[in-house]
Design an enzyme around this catalytic site. Sequence first.
Site, PDB file in Angstrom:
ATOM      1  N   LYS A  46       1.095  -1.101   0.288  1.00  0.00           N
ATOM      2  CA  LYS A  46      -0.133   0.282  -0.432  1.00  0.00           C
ATOM      3  C   LYS A  46       1.162   1.644  -0.135  1.00  0.00           C
ATOM      4  CE  LYS A  46      -3.929   2.678   1.313  1.00  0.00           C
ATOM      5  NZ  LYS A  46      -5.018   3.272  -0.417  1.00  0.00           N
ATOM      6  N   CYS A 135      -2.141  10.165  -5.977  1.00  0.00           N
ATOM      7  CA  CYS A 135      -3.238   9.712  -4.818  1.00  0.00           C
ATOM      8  C   CYS A 135      -4.399  10.840  -5.530  1.00  0.00           C
ATOM      9  CB  CYS A 135      -2.789  10.431  -3.505  1.00  0.00           C
ATOM     10  SG  CYS A 135      -4.243   9.474  -2.020  1.00  0.00           S
TER      11      CYS A 135
HETATM   12  C1  DHB Z   1      -5.307   6.188  -2.094  1.00  0.00           C
HETATM   13  C2  DHB Z   1      -6.246   5.585  -3.781  1.00  0.00           C
HETATM   14  C3  DHB Z   1      -5.108   6.446  -5.300  1.00  0.00           C
HETATM   15  O1  DHB Z   1      -5.236   6.439  -6.076  1.00  0.00           O
HETATM   16  C4  DHB Z   1      -3.522   5.826  -4.610  1.00  0.00           C
HETATM   17  O2  DHB Z   1      -2.873   5.913  -5.790  1.00  0.00           O
HETATM   18  C5  DHB Z   1      -3.314   6.312  -3.056  1.00  0.00           C
HETATM   19  C6  DHB Z   1      -4.063   6.437  -2.281  1.00  0.00           C
HETATM   20  C7  DHB Z   1      -6.571   5.730  -1.263  1.00  0.00           C
HETATM   21  O3  DHB Z   1      -7.545   6.810  -1.367  1.00  0.00           O
HETATM   22  O4  DHB Z   1      -5.996   5.137   0.137  1.00  0.00           O
END
Ligand code: DHB
Length: 317
Positions: A46, A135
């Site tokens: 993540k 993001c």
């Molecule tokens: C999140 C969503 C994304 O597309 C990303 O690149 C990083 C984080 C999120 O909402 O957690």
Amino acid sequence: MVDVRTNLAGLPLATPLMNASGCRCTTLDELLQFVWTPGMGAAVTKSMTLLAREGNAKPRYGETVHGTINANGLCNLGLDMYMHHYEKTLSVFSEALPTFFSLSAMDVRAFEHMLTKLAKTQQDVPPLFEVNVSCPNLVGGGNGALDLVHLSRVLGLLHHYPQFRFGLKLPPLFSMALTRRAADIINLYAHVVKFVTCSNSLPKGLLIGPETDKPMLAPNGGFGGVGGVYMKPVTLAEVHRFRQCLDKGIQIVGCGGVVCGRDVYDLLVAGADVVQVGSTLMHEGPTCFTRLELELRGIMQAKNILRLAQIPKLTAP
Ligand code: DHB
């Protein structure tokens, strides 16, 4: 016998398949699941920030038969915890399944802070990072579009860490000219940027819950990043356009719209070296990789293609 081995930034991969960052890869348990799953060639965490984050209010994830929408808000364990997990556990398995970090930060200084910490530690850290400049879901944050000035600043920073190799996770870019401009900038940093991942989810999507008649997501007024089948033609175009514009030495990781082996194969034809799976992994779980590898092998076998390098690539117009 069909051979689907490949490499990413010089790391050997058993297959060209991996998870998309954000999908079933936040906790150590989730990351370890990948290690036991046949079909995966690599894994990414993540997107992590310097400090842990709870993320946005729930519901922050929704699904239809065609794909997904999310506004998770960068919920993650924080850099220190991922460094700890890598040192104690993930590095042990990294020969079987190369696992690298996705780094995210609100600004260049925060990226610098994270990279300095990674560079200074005595601990074992991954050799490869996917740097997320895309993001879309921070409350009050960016709009999910690519900011070329920010991109240039981040690249200028990465240049100071030649001991690491980097990939860049980009948002979808909606014009041929913008991809050209982004690629021209990235090509200047080919000594540190080894791959480009295209793309993150489609920003500013909205899906309505069939029972509630309300947005599926609570945060951000219901707006969120869209993944899944909705993305397939966008991803193919991004991969193909970047392959036309990027230096040969920079690899391409295709991400978006992979449901079956044919989708993987199409992305490889369009110019991807590696393929990430997001919505399908969320829905089906890690065994999707076992299925996708078998389906890809079946397609290659039927076409008498024995190695990934023999897949016919689209040519530039
Ligand atoms: C999140 C969503 C994304 O597309 C990303 O690149 C990083 C984080 C999120 O909402 O957690």
